[in-house]
Design a protein around this motif. Sequence first.
Motif, PDB file in Angstrom:
ATOM      1  N   ASN A  59       9.756 -13.182 -11.222  1.00  0.00           N
ATOM      2  CA  ASN A  59       9.862 -12.269 -10.092  1.00  0.00           C
ATOM      3  C   ASN A  59       9.839 -10.847 -10.657  1.00  0.00           C
ATOM      4  N   VAL A  60       9.345  -9.902  -9.884  1.00  0.00           N
ATOM      5  CA  VAL A  60       9.423  -8.490 -10.259  1.00  0.00           C
ATOM      6  C   VAL A  60      10.243  -7.782  -9.184  1.00  0.00           C
ATOM      7  N   ILE A  61      11.133  -6.912  -9.625  1.00  0.00           N
ATOM      8  CA  ILE A  61      12.068  -6.251  -8.726  1.00  0.00           C
ATOM      9  C   ILE A  61      11.639  -4.805  -8.493  1.00  0.00           C
ATOM     10  N   GLY A  62      11.448  -4.456  -7.243  1.00  0.00           N
ATOM     11  CA  GLY A  62      11.117  -3.087  -6.857  1.00  0.00           C
ATOM     12  C   GLY A  62      11.675  -2.810  -5.475  1.00  0.00           C
ATOM     13  N   PHE A  63      11.567  -1.589  -5.039  1.00  0.00           N
ATOM     14  CA  PHE A  63      12.141  -1.213  -3.754  1.00  0.00           C
ATOM     15  C   PHE A  63      11.204  -0.359  -2.897  1.00  0.00           C
ATOM     16  N   PRO A  64       9.993  -0.834  -2.623  1.00  0.00           N
ATOM     17  CA  PRO A  64       9.116  -0.066  -1.726  1.00  0.00           C
ATOM     18  C   PRO A  64       9.732   0.029  -0.332  1.00  0.00           C
ATOM     19  N   LYS A  65       9.544   1.145   0.307  1.00  0.00           N
ATOM     20  CA  LYS A  65      10.144   1.385   1.632  1.00  0.00           C
ATOM     21  C   LYS A  65       9.245   0.840   2.750  1.00  0.00           C
ATOM     22  N   TRP A  66       9.133  -0.481   2.825  1.00  0.00           N
ATOM     23  CA  TRP A  66       8.276  -1.121   3.822  1.00  0.00           C
ATOM     24  C   TRP A  66       8.956  -1.276   5.174  1.00  0.00           C
ATOM     25  N   LEU A  67      10.261  -1.112   5.238  1.00  0.00           N
ATOM     26  CA  LEU A  67      10.989  -1.341   6.492  1.00  0.00           C
ATOM     27  C   LEU A  67      11.294  -0.050   7.251  1.00  0.00           C
ATOM     28  N   VAL A  68      11.061   1.083   6.641  1.00  0.00           N
ATOM     29  CA  VAL A  68      11.408   2.377   7.215  1.00  0.00           C
ATOM     30  C   VAL A  68      10.744   2.597   8.583  1.00  0.00           C
ATOM     31  N   ASP A  69      11.403   3.349   9.455  1.00  0.00           N
ATOM     32  CA  ASP A  69      10.882   3.603  10.807  1.00  0.00           C
ATOM     33  C   ASP A  69       9.659   4.528  10.824  1.00  0.00           C
ATOM     34  N   ASP A  70       9.662   5.558  10.007  1.00  0.00           N
ATOM     35  CA  ASP A  70       8.577   6.526  10.009  1.00  0.00           C
ATOM     36  C   ASP A  70       7.263   5.855   9.598  1.00  0.00           C
ATOM     37  N   PRO A  71       6.242   5.881  10.473  1.00  0.00           N
ATOM     38  CA  PRO A  71       4.979   5.189  10.174  1.00  0.00           C
ATOM     39  C   PRO A  71       4.295   5.673   8.891  1.00  0.00           C
ATOM     40  N   GLU A  72       4.359   6.971   8.611  1.00  0.00           N
ATOM     41  CA  GLU A  72       3.728   7.487   7.394  1.00  0.00           C
ATOM     42  C   GLU A  72       4.452   6.998   6.142  1.00  0.00           C
ATOM     43  N   GLU A  73       5.783   7.042   6.194  1.00  0.00           N
ATOM     44  CA  GLU A  73       6.565   6.551   5.054  1.00  0.00           C
ATOM     45  C   GLU A  73       6.354   5.050   4.877  1.00  0.00           C
ATOM     46  N   ARG A  74       6.282   4.326   5.989  1.00  0.00           N
ATOM     47  CA  ARG A  74       6.067   2.879   5.922  1.00  0.00           C
ATOM     48  C   ARG A  74       4.695   2.582   5.317  1.00  0.00           C
ATOM     49  N   ALA A  75       3.677   3.347   5.697  1.00  0.00           N
ATOM     50  CA  ALA A  75       2.335   3.161   5.126  1.00  0.00           C
ATOM     51  C   ALA A  75       2.366   3.399   3.618  1.00  0.00           C
ATOM     52  N   LYS A  76       3.096   4.428   3.173  1.00  0.00           N
ATOM     53  CA  LYS A  76       3.247   4.675   1.738  1.00  0.00           C
ATOM     54  C   LYS A  76       3.969   3.510   1.075  1.00  0.00           C
ATOM     55  N   GLY A  77       4.988   2.994   1.745  1.00  0.00           N
ATOM     56  CA  GLY A  77       5.731   1.852   1.222  1.00  0.00           C
ATOM     57  C   GLY A  77       4.847   0.622   1.077  1.00  0.00           C
ATOM     58  N   LEU A  78       3.973   0.399   2.051  1.00  0.00           N
ATOM     59  CA  LEU A  78       3.065  -0.747   1.979  1.00  0.00           C
ATOM     60  C   LEU A  78       2.029  -0.565   0.867  1.00  0.00           C
ATOM     61  N   GLU A  79       1.615   0.664   0.627  1.00  0.00           N
ATOM     62  CA  GLU A  79       0.726   0.932  -0.518  1.00  0.00           C
ATOM     63  C   GLU A  79       1.454   0.629  -1.830  1.00  0.00           C
ATOM     64  N   GLU A  80       2.729   0.968  -1.856  1.00  0.00           N
ATOM     65  CA  GLU A  80       3.533   0.670  -3.044  1.00  0.00           C
ATOM     66  C   GLU A  80       3.670  -0.847  -3.228  1.00  0.00           C
ATOM     67  N   VAL A  81       3.817  -1.580  -2.118  1.00  0.00           N
ATOM     68  CA  VAL A  81       3.860  -3.042  -2.186  1.00  0.00           C
ATOM     69  C   VAL A  81       2.565  -3.564  -2.814  1.00  0.00           C
ATOM     70  N   LYS A  82       1.425  -3.033  -2.379  1.00  0.00           N
ATOM     71  CA  LYS A  82       0.136  -3.451  -2.949  1.00  0.00           C
ATOM     72  C   LYS A  82       0.099  -3.194  -4.449  1.00  0.00           C
ATOM     73  N   HIS A  83       0.529  -2.012  -4.847  1.00  0.00           N
ATOM     74  CA  HIS A  83       0.582  -1.653  -6.264  1.00  0.00           C
ATOM     75  C   HIS A  83       1.480  -2.629  -7.017  1.00  0.00           C
ATOM     76  N   ASP A  84       2.668  -2.883  -6.490  1.00  0.00           N
ATOM     77  CA  ASP A  84       3.622  -3.773  -7.144  1.00  0.00           C
ATOM     78  C   ASP A  84       3.060  -5.187  -7.272  1.00  0.00           C
ATOM     79  N   MET A  85       2.387  -5.646  -6.223  1.00  0.00           N
ATOM     80  CA  MET A  85       1.804  -6.988  -6.263  1.00  0.00           C
ATOM     81  C   MET A  85       0.677  -7.060  -7.293  1.00  0.00           C
ATOM     82  N   ASP A  86      -0.103  -6.015  -7.401  1.00  0.00           N
ATOM     83  CA  ASP A  86      -1.179  -5.985  -8.390  1.00  0.00           C
ATOM     84  C   ASP A  86      -0.607  -6.060  -9.797  1.00  0.00           C
ATOM     85  N   ILE A  87       0.397  -5.243 -10.075  1.00  0.00           N
ATOM     86  CA  ILE A  87       1.029  -5.246 -11.395  1.00  0.00           C
ATOM     87  C   ILE A  87       1.623  -6.620 -11.681  1.00  0.00           C
TER      88      ILE A  87
END
Length: 124
Positions: A59-87
């Motif tokens: 498992n890899v441990i990270g904390f992307p902000k995928w649950l946040v209310d702000d749509p822009e921040e959530r989109a950034k969080g989902l991009e971070e999820v993609k990055h984390d999954m790739d790594i």
Amino acid sequence: MSTIRGQNLSITEEIDVAGKAGYDAIEPWMNKLNEFVASGGKIEELRKRIMDWGMTVENVIGFPKWLVDDPEERAKGLEEVKHDMDITARLGGLRIAAPPAGIPKGQAVSREQAAARYRAVLEI
């Protein structure tokens, strides 16, 4: 890796400690992986090192902000999820942690909102 996190070791040192201790698998922190890459390291080098010790990445441990209310921040969080999954995939891992990051203390999120946002993570 949480057990030795306070020792301020590099990711390569953490892998070596886990290998010497006889572990079969590790759960590295994404920030350590990102630091390694930022300093010029290659994920494939880490994968080889882990395999040389006979370990896997559970498992890899990270904390992307995928649950946040702000749509822009959530989109950034989902991009971070993609990055984390790739790594994680390049490291040979099959899973990442997906804690409910991004919600300020005291703020509530409905189950429906959380489920829809988590679904976006699962679709990635």
